[in-house]
Design a protein around this motif. Structure first.
Motif, PDB file in Angstrom:
ATOM      1  N   ILE A  67       0.785  -1.176  -0.036  1.00  0.00           N
ATOM      2  CA  ILE A  67      -0.005  -0.085   0.007  1.00  0.00           C
ATOM      3  C   ILE A  67       1.070   1.305   0.032  1.00  0.00           C
ATOM      4  O   ILE A  67       0.680   2.127  -0.776  1.00  0.00           O
ATOM      5  CB  ILE A  67      -1.037   0.076   1.295  1.00  0.00           C
ATOM      6  CG1 ILE A  67      -2.159  -1.231   0.956  1.00  0.00           C
ATOM      7  CG2 ILE A  67      -1.778   1.265   1.403  1.00  0.00           C
ATOM      8  CD1 ILE A  67      -2.896  -1.329   2.057  1.00  0.00           C
ATOM      9  N   HIS A  89       2.283   1.652  -3.493  1.00  0.00           N
ATOM     10  CA  HIS A  89       1.158   1.833  -4.405  1.00  0.00           C
ATOM     11  C   HIS A  89      -0.113   2.268  -3.917  1.00  0.00           C
ATOM     12  O   HIS A  89      -1.003   1.421  -3.856  1.00  0.00           O
ATOM     13  CB  HIS A  89       1.005   0.408  -5.315  1.00  0.00           C
ATOM     14  CG  HIS A  89       2.361  -0.180  -5.796  1.00  0.00           C
ATOM     15  ND1 HIS A  89       3.224   0.338  -7.055  1.00  0.00           N
ATOM     16  CD2 HIS A  89       3.200  -1.044  -5.355  1.00  0.00           C
ATOM     17  CE1 HIS A  89       4.067  -0.398  -7.139  1.00  0.00           C
ATOM     18  NE2 HIS A  89       4.107  -1.227  -6.412  1.00  0.00           N
ATOM     19  N   SER A  93      -7.083  -2.640  -4.488  1.00  0.00           N
ATOM     20  CA  SER A  93      -6.986  -4.160  -4.163  1.00  0.00           C
ATOM     21  C   SER A  93      -6.020  -4.421  -3.203  1.00  0.00           C
ATOM     22  O   SER A  93      -6.326  -5.361  -2.354  1.00  0.00           O
ATOM     23  CB  SER A  93      -6.595  -4.962  -5.551  1.00  0.00           C
ATOM     24  OG  SER A  93      -5.101  -4.660  -5.726  1.00  0.00           O
ATOM     25  N   TYR A  94      -4.930  -3.822  -2.943  1.00  0.00           N
ATOM     26  CA  TYR A  94      -4.022  -3.927  -1.734  1.00  0.00           C
ATOM     27  C   TYR A  94      -4.875  -3.658  -0.528  1.00  0.00           C
ATOM     28  O   TYR A  94      -4.655  -4.201   0.451  1.00  0.00           O
ATOM     29  CB  TYR A  94      -2.635  -3.274  -1.803  1.00  0.00           C
ATOM     30  CG  TYR A  94      -1.865  -3.729  -2.890  1.00  0.00           C
ATOM     31  CD1 TYR A  94      -1.533  -5.098  -3.177  1.00  0.00           C
ATOM     32  CD2 TYR A  94      -1.407  -2.809  -3.694  1.00  0.00           C
ATOM     33  CE1 TYR A  94      -0.757  -5.542  -4.234  1.00  0.00           C
ATOM     34  CE2 TYR A  94      -0.395  -3.174  -4.812  1.00  0.00           C
ATOM     35  CZ  TYR A  94      -0.324  -4.747  -4.945  1.00  0.00           C
ATOM     36  OH  TYR A  94       0.700  -5.010  -5.938  1.00  0.00           O
ATOM     37  N   ALA A 152      -2.533   4.049  -4.676  1.00  0.00           N
ATOM     38  CA  ALA A 152      -3.582   4.141  -5.715  1.00  0.00           C
ATOM     39  C   ALA A 152      -4.327   2.622  -6.119  1.00  0.00           C
ATOM     40  O   ALA A 152      -5.346   2.588  -6.416  1.00  0.00           O
ATOM     41  CB  ALA A 152      -3.394   4.779  -6.948  1.00  0.00           C
ATOM     42  N   GLN A 153      -3.517   1.702  -5.506  1.00  0.00           N
ATOM     43  CA  GLN A 153      -3.630   0.129  -5.985  1.00  0.00           C
ATOM     44  C   GLN A 153      -4.929  -0.271  -5.021  1.00  0.00           C
ATOM     45  O   GLN A 153      -4.644  -0.795  -3.950  1.00  0.00           O
ATOM     46  CB  GLN A 153      -2.848  -0.694  -6.079  1.00  0.00           C
ATOM     47  CG  GLN A 153      -2.934  -2.004  -6.476  1.00  0.00           C
ATOM     48  CD  GLN A 153      -3.495  -2.102  -7.970  1.00  0.00           C
ATOM     49  OE1 GLN A 153      -3.095  -1.468  -8.848  1.00  0.00           O
ATOM     50  NE2 GLN A 153      -4.419  -3.006  -8.219  1.00  0.00           N
TER      51      GLN A 153
END
Length: 89
Positions: free
Chosen positions: A23, A26, A31-32, A28-29
């Protein structure tokens, strides 16, 4: 993925640490964050899991994806009905 292996082996602290690093790398991801919420639920940390779902909901709201925002807000309230911020979405 290593995070899923830790989670399946019930090594929740290790899984949480790894996904938290993902997190940070990344942000903006989403899903994490969803993985983190799942791990927290498995650990029994419902308040933090609800908070993660609320964070995801707010991000989808920011992206004008109202269906997903509502879905994640609903998950947060199902986990923690007293989470007032989730009721506002």
């Amino acid at each position: 993925m290593l995070i899923e292996s830790y989670n399946r082996a019930k090594m929740y602290d290790g899984a949480e640490e790894l996904v938290f690093r993902m997190i940070e790398a990344h942000p903006a991801q989403l899903s994490y964050r969803e993985m983190l919420a799942s791990i927290l639920l498995n650990k029994g940390d419902t308040q933090r899991a609800a908070g993660e779902y609320l964070t995801i909901s707010r991000e989808y709201l920011h992206q004008h994806d109202y269906d997903k925002a509502y879905m994640y807000a609903e998950r947060a309230t199902n986990i923690s009905p007293d989470l007032i911020a989730a009721h506002e979405i």
